[in-house]
Write a protein that holds these residues in place. Structure first.
Motif, PDB file in Angstrom:
ATOM      1  N   PHE A 177      -2.765   9.920 -10.331  1.00 30.30           N
ATOM      2  CA  PHE A 177      -3.056   8.449 -10.972  1.00 30.30           C
ATOM      3  C   PHE A 177      -1.734   7.762 -11.292  1.00 30.30           C
ATOM      4  CE2 PHE A 177      -6.601  11.402 -12.598  1.00 30.30           C
ATOM      5  CZ  PHE A 177      -7.632  10.406 -12.255  1.00 30.30           C
ATOM      6  N   MET A 178      -1.887   6.670 -10.600  1.00 34.19           N
ATOM      7  CA  MET A 178      -0.572   5.666 -10.418  1.00 34.19           C
ATOM      8  C   MET A 178      -1.129   4.196 -11.366  1.00 34.19           C
ATOM      9  SD  MET A 178       1.513   6.778  -7.492  1.00 34.19           S
ATOM     10  CE  MET A 178       1.923   8.673  -7.073  1.00 34.19           C
ATOM     11  N   ASP A 179      -0.496   3.904 -12.343  1.00 29.22           N
ATOM     12  CA  ASP A 179      -0.776   2.667 -13.143  1.00 29.22           C
ATOM     13  C   ASP A 179       0.220   1.631 -12.376  1.00 29.22           C
ATOM     14  OD1 ASP A 179      -1.759   0.766 -14.787  1.00 29.22           O
ATOM     15  OD2 ASP A 179      -1.904   1.831 -16.435  1.00 29.22           O
ATOM     16  N   GLU A 180      -0.291   0.760 -11.576  1.00 32.24           N
ATOM     17  CA  GLU A 180       0.568  -0.216 -11.014  1.00 32.24           C
ATOM     18  C   GLU A 180       1.927   0.088 -10.616  1.00 32.24           C
ATOM     19  OE1 GLU A 180       0.309  -4.283 -12.167  1.00 32.24           O
ATOM     20  OE2 GLU A 180      -1.538  -3.963 -13.723  1.00 32.24           O
ATOM     21  N   PRO A 181       2.032   1.188  -9.547  1.00 34.42           N
ATOM     22  CA  PRO A 181       3.262   1.391  -8.975  1.00 34.42           C
ATOM     23  C   PRO A 181       4.207   0.324  -8.527  1.00 34.42           C
ATOM     24  CG  PRO A 181       1.587   2.171  -7.983  1.00 34.42           C
ATOM     25  CD  PRO A 181       1.036   1.839  -8.863  1.00 34.42           C
ATOM     26  N   PHE A 182       3.517  -0.521  -7.963  1.00 38.49           N
ATOM     27  CA  PHE A 182       4.353  -1.534  -7.178  1.00 38.49           C
ATOM     28  C   PHE A 182       4.627  -2.761  -8.162  1.00 38.49           C
ATOM     29  CE2 PHE A 182       1.400   0.420  -4.217  1.00 38.49           C
ATOM     30  CZ  PHE A 182       2.325   0.929  -3.165  1.00 38.49           C
ATOM     31  N   ALA A 183       4.157  -2.876  -9.459  1.00 44.08           N
ATOM     32  CA  ALA A 183       4.406  -4.071 -10.264  1.00 44.08           C
ATOM     33  C   ALA A 183       5.897  -4.262 -10.387  1.00 44.08           C
ATOM     34  CB  ALA A 183       3.606  -3.915 -11.601  1.00 44.08           C
ATOM     35  N   GLY A 184       6.341  -5.260 -10.117  1.00 40.05           N
ATOM     36  CA  GLY A 184       7.876  -5.757 -10.591  1.00 40.05           C
ATOM     37  C   GLY A 184       8.784  -4.932  -9.853  1.00 40.05           C
ATOM     38  N   VAL A 185       8.644  -4.469  -8.724  1.00 37.40           N
ATOM     39  CA  VAL A 185       9.560  -3.820  -7.777  1.00 37.40           C
ATOM     40  C   VAL A 185      10.040  -4.624  -6.865  1.00 37.40           C
ATOM     41  CG1 VAL A 185       8.636  -1.578  -8.655  1.00 37.40           C
ATOM     42  CG2 VAL A 185       8.146  -2.509  -6.350  1.00 37.40           C
ATOM     43  N   ASP A 186      11.169  -4.187  -6.272  1.00 35.83           N
ATOM     44  CA  ASP A 186      11.959  -5.002  -5.078  1.00 35.83           C
ATOM     45  C   ASP A 186      11.018  -4.435  -3.844  1.00 35.83           C
ATOM     46  OD1 ASP A 186      13.770  -2.658  -3.951  1.00 35.83           O
ATOM     47  OD2 ASP A 186      13.923  -2.663  -6.014  1.00 35.83           O
ATOM     48  N   ALA A 187      11.489  -4.978  -2.478  1.00 35.17           N
ATOM     49  CA  ALA A 187      10.876  -4.785  -1.462  1.00 35.17           C
ATOM     50  C   ALA A 187      11.237  -3.493  -0.977  1.00 35.17           C
ATOM     51  CB  ALA A 187      11.233  -5.829  -0.320  1.00 35.17           C
ATOM     52  N   ALA A 188      12.326  -3.193  -1.152  1.00 35.06           N
ATOM     53  CA  ALA A 188      12.810  -1.690  -0.768  1.00 35.06           C
ATOM     54  C   ALA A 188      12.174  -0.675  -1.498  1.00 35.06           C
ATOM     55  CB  ALA A 188      14.228  -1.463  -1.001  1.00 35.06           C
ATOM     56  N   THR A 189      11.936  -0.722  -2.708  1.00 34.58           N
ATOM     57  CA  THR A 189      11.224   0.241  -3.433  1.00 34.58           C
ATOM     58  C   THR A 189       9.816   0.252  -3.057  1.00 34.58           C
ATOM     59  OG1 THR A 189      12.645  -0.111  -5.601  1.00 34.58           O
ATOM     60  CG2 THR A 189      10.460   0.771  -6.021  1.00 34.58           C
ATOM     61  N   GLU A 190       9.251  -0.825  -2.986  1.00 39.08           N
ATOM     62  CA  GLU A 190       7.871  -1.045  -2.646  1.00 39.08           C
ATOM     63  C   GLU A 190       7.645  -0.075  -1.237  1.00 39.08           C
ATOM     64  OE1 GLU A 190       4.215  -4.396  -1.710  1.00 39.08           O
ATOM     65  OE2 GLU A 190       5.818  -4.750  -3.243  1.00 39.08           O
ATOM     66  N   ARG A 191       8.462  -0.498  -0.191  1.00 39.75           N
ATOM     67  CA  ARG A 191       8.112   0.252   0.833  1.00 39.75           C
ATOM     68  C   ARG A 191       8.570   1.996   0.712  1.00 39.75           C
ATOM     69  NH1 ARG A 191      11.410  -3.937   2.856  1.00 39.75           N
ATOM     70  NH2 ARG A 191      13.531  -2.755   2.615  1.00 39.75           N
ATOM     71  N   ALA A 192       9.258   2.289  -0.172  1.00 42.30           N
ATOM     72  CA  ALA A 192       9.753   3.721  -0.219  1.00 42.30           C
ATOM     73  C   ALA A 192       8.397   4.417  -1.078  1.00 42.30           C
ATOM     74  CB  ALA A 192      10.943   3.744  -1.418  1.00 42.30           C
ATOM     75  N   ILE A 193       7.696   3.547  -1.820  1.00 45.89           N
ATOM     76  CA  ILE A 193       6.533   4.000  -2.641  1.00 45.89           C
ATOM     77  C   ILE A 193       5.334   4.295  -1.665  1.00 45.89           C
ATOM     78  CG2 ILE A 193       4.872   3.500  -4.359  1.00 45.89           C
ATOM     79  CD1 ILE A 193       7.023   2.210  -6.071  1.00 45.89           C
ATOM     80  N   ILE A 194       5.382   3.125  -0.773  1.00 46.68           N
ATOM     81  CA  ILE A 194       3.939   3.275  -0.007  1.00 46.68           C
ATOM     82  C   ILE A 194       4.236   4.421   1.208  1.00 46.68           C
ATOM     83  CG2 ILE A 194       4.674   1.716   1.726  1.00 46.68           C
ATOM     84  CD1 ILE A 194       1.271   2.449   0.464  1.00 46.68           C
ATOM     85  N   GLU A 195       5.721   4.529   1.386  1.00 44.38           N
ATOM     86  CA  GLU A 195       5.960   5.906   2.272  1.00 44.38           C
ATOM     87  C   GLU A 195       5.469   7.005   1.703  1.00 44.38           C
ATOM     88  OE1 GLU A 195       9.603   7.817   4.762  1.00 44.38           O
ATOM     89  OE2 GLU A 195       9.756   5.702   4.047  1.00 44.38           O
ATOM     90  N   VAL A 196       5.901   7.185   0.375  1.00 39.48           N
ATOM     91  CA  VAL A 196       5.580   8.574  -0.261  1.00 39.48           C
ATOM     92  C   VAL A 196       4.115   8.753  -0.383  1.00 39.48           C
ATOM     93  CG1 VAL A 196       5.666   9.679  -2.571  1.00 39.48           C
ATOM     94  CG2 VAL A 196       7.947   8.724  -1.390  1.00 39.48           C
ATOM     95  N   LEU A 197       3.212   7.611  -0.538  1.00 41.35           N
ATOM     96  CA  LEU A 197       1.922   7.616  -0.777  1.00 41.35           C
ATOM     97  C   LEU A 197       1.250   8.081   0.503  1.00 41.35           C
ATOM     98  CD1 LEU A 197       1.119   4.597  -2.967  1.00 41.35           C
ATOM     99  CD2 LEU A 197       1.828   6.814  -3.773  1.00 41.35           C
ATOM    100  N   ARG A 198       1.891   7.637   1.534  1.00 44.13           N
ATOM    101  CA  ARG A 198       1.301   8.032   2.847  1.00 44.13           C
ATOM    102  C   ARG A 198       1.473   9.507   3.069  1.00 44.13           C
ATOM    103  NH1 ARG A 198       2.736   2.402   5.616  1.00 44.13           N
ATOM    104  NH2 ARG A 198       0.937   1.135   5.083  1.00 44.13           N
ATOM    105  N   GLU A 199       2.610   9.944   2.910  1.00 38.53           N
ATOM    106  CA  GLU A 199       3.135  11.397   2.900  1.00 38.53           C
ATOM    107  C   GLU A 199       2.099  12.244   2.259  1.00 38.53           C
ATOM    108  OE1 GLU A 199       7.004  12.094   1.790  1.00 38.53           O
ATOM    109  OE2 GLU A 199       7.726  10.799   3.484  1.00 38.53           O
ATOM    110  N   LEU A 200       1.583  11.602   1.063  1.00 38.78           N
ATOM    111  CA  LEU A 200       0.748  12.583  -0.128  1.00 38.78           C
ATOM    112  C   LEU A 200      -0.445  12.536   0.708  1.00 38.78           C
ATOM    113  CD1 LEU A 200       1.960  11.180  -3.547  1.00 38.78           C
ATOM    114  CD2 LEU A 200       2.335  13.443  -2.662  1.00 38.78           C
ATOM    115  N   ARG A 201      -0.940  11.594   1.240  1.00 34.71           N
ATOM    116  CA  ARG A 201      -2.305  11.582   1.817  1.00 34.71           C
ATOM    117  C   ARG A 201      -2.189  12.388   3.188  1.00 34.71           C
ATOM    118  NH1 ARG A 201      -3.995   5.881   4.332  1.00 34.71           N
ATOM    119  NH2 ARG A 201      -2.009   6.459   5.663  1.00 34.71           N
ATOM    120  N   SER A 202      -1.101  12.506   3.765  1.00 35.81           N
ATOM    121  CA  SER A 202      -1.211  13.139   4.760  1.00 35.81           C
ATOM    122  C   SER A 202      -1.249  14.888   4.612  1.00 35.81           C
ATOM    123  CB  SER A 202       0.221  13.048   5.668  1.00 35.81           C
ATOM    124  OG  SER A 202       0.174  11.837   6.500  1.00 35.81           O
ATOM    125  N   ALA A 203      -0.928  15.058   3.492  1.00 39.90           N
ATOM    126  CA  ALA A 203      -0.798  16.317   2.961  1.00 39.90           C
ATOM    127  C   ALA A 203      -2.266  16.751   2.237  1.00 39.90           C
ATOM    128  CB  ALA A 203       0.287  16.612   1.832  1.00 39.90           C
TER     129      ALA A 203
END
Length: 270
Positions: A177-203
């Motif tokens: 469960f993640m409560d607004e993980p993208f809120a108020g972050v910079d573009a690089a952090t947003e890309r890093a977060i979505i990459e990790v989320l996709r890795e989790l889905r792949s697993a």
């Protein structure tokens, strides 16, 4: 309350699936007798990225907290893989809103990530080198390994969010469960977060996020729940994010409040 009510959910309500990582039945939550969530029913798909989307005050964060037993339900039941929270808590990770964390607490980024290992380490036991290495690997996954010894108060908002994501990864959970993980972050952090989320889905993991940006919901997520006190619609993104459903979600709050207030007065619900 989730612990008590989760065990008998599937036997009493066979429409919910034991294969679902999260099943919610007739959840109602009220603050000071004012309904925040009303008669929510939902089964989360396994191995998917799920967004909870809706206007401010729609109950999105409250839904997550009620599932985790952090706020009390007035009525309803919650189960995880058909089991109560107390039996599977170690399989569930949680990333709270950044604003809810005391960032002045004197710990390093590595210390924070190691906290995600406590269920595996055992409370009041020293953190072994092996667990620290896992924590460092999780920091590396979010691009924060070089900041391992930095105190969290010295990090930027985006860096702090990455550290908390690394902590969740260190839990090695099956449901996040993640409560607004993208809120108020910079573009690089947003890309890093979505990459990790996709890795989790792949697993094969399931991730349920409170998300506020409709512009990226279709790109980032597979499934979406449109929430405005009640579930307006839920399912695959391409089916749910329609103009009509969005109008019902964002344009109908006053109508929903009126309907719920009338139902409360009649003694209906959950």
């Amino acid at each position: 309350m989730s612990d008590v009510r989760g065990a008998s959910l599937l036997s009493a309500h066979p429409e919910h699936s034991a294969e679902s990582p999260l099943s919610i039945h007739a959840m109602t939550v009220a603050y000071r007798r004012r309904p925040v969530l009303w008669d929510v029913d939902y089964d989360a798909p396994a191995g998917a990225l799920v967004a909870i989307v809706g206007p401010n005050g729609a109950g999105k964060s409250t839904l997550i907290k009620a599932c985790l037993g952090l706020v009390a339900m007035a009525s309803g039941r919650v189960a995880f893989w058909g089991r109560p929270l107390r039996e599977v808590r170690g399989r569930i990770g949680y990333v709270p809103q950044r604003e809810s964390v005391d960032w002045e607490f004197p710990v390093s980024a590595l210390d924070v990530v190691c906290m995600g290992r406590y269920r595996k380490i055992g409370w009041f036991r020293p953190v072994s080198r092996a667990h620290k290495e896992v924590a460092r690997a999780c920091l590396a996954r979010v691009g924060m390994e070089e900041y391992a010894s930095r105190q969290i108060s010295q990090l930027s908002g985006g860096q702090q969010q990455r550290v908390f994501l690394a902590r969740a990864l260190a839990q090695e959970a099956d449901l996040y469960f993640m409560d607004e993980p993208f809120a108020g972050v910079d573009a690089a952090t947003e890309r890093a977060i979505i990459e990790v989320l996709r890795e989790l889905r792949s697993a094969g993991r399931t991730v349920i996020c409170v998300h506020h940006d409709l512009a990226t919901a279709r790109e980032y997520f597979d499934h979406v729940m449109l929430l405005n006190m009640r579930v307006v619609a839920a399912g695959p993104v391409e089916e749910v994010l329609t103009a009509e459903n969005l109008r019902k979600t964002y344009g109908g709050r006053l109508t929903l409040l009126s309907e719920v207030s009338e139902a409360v007065a009649r003694g209906e619900g959950g």
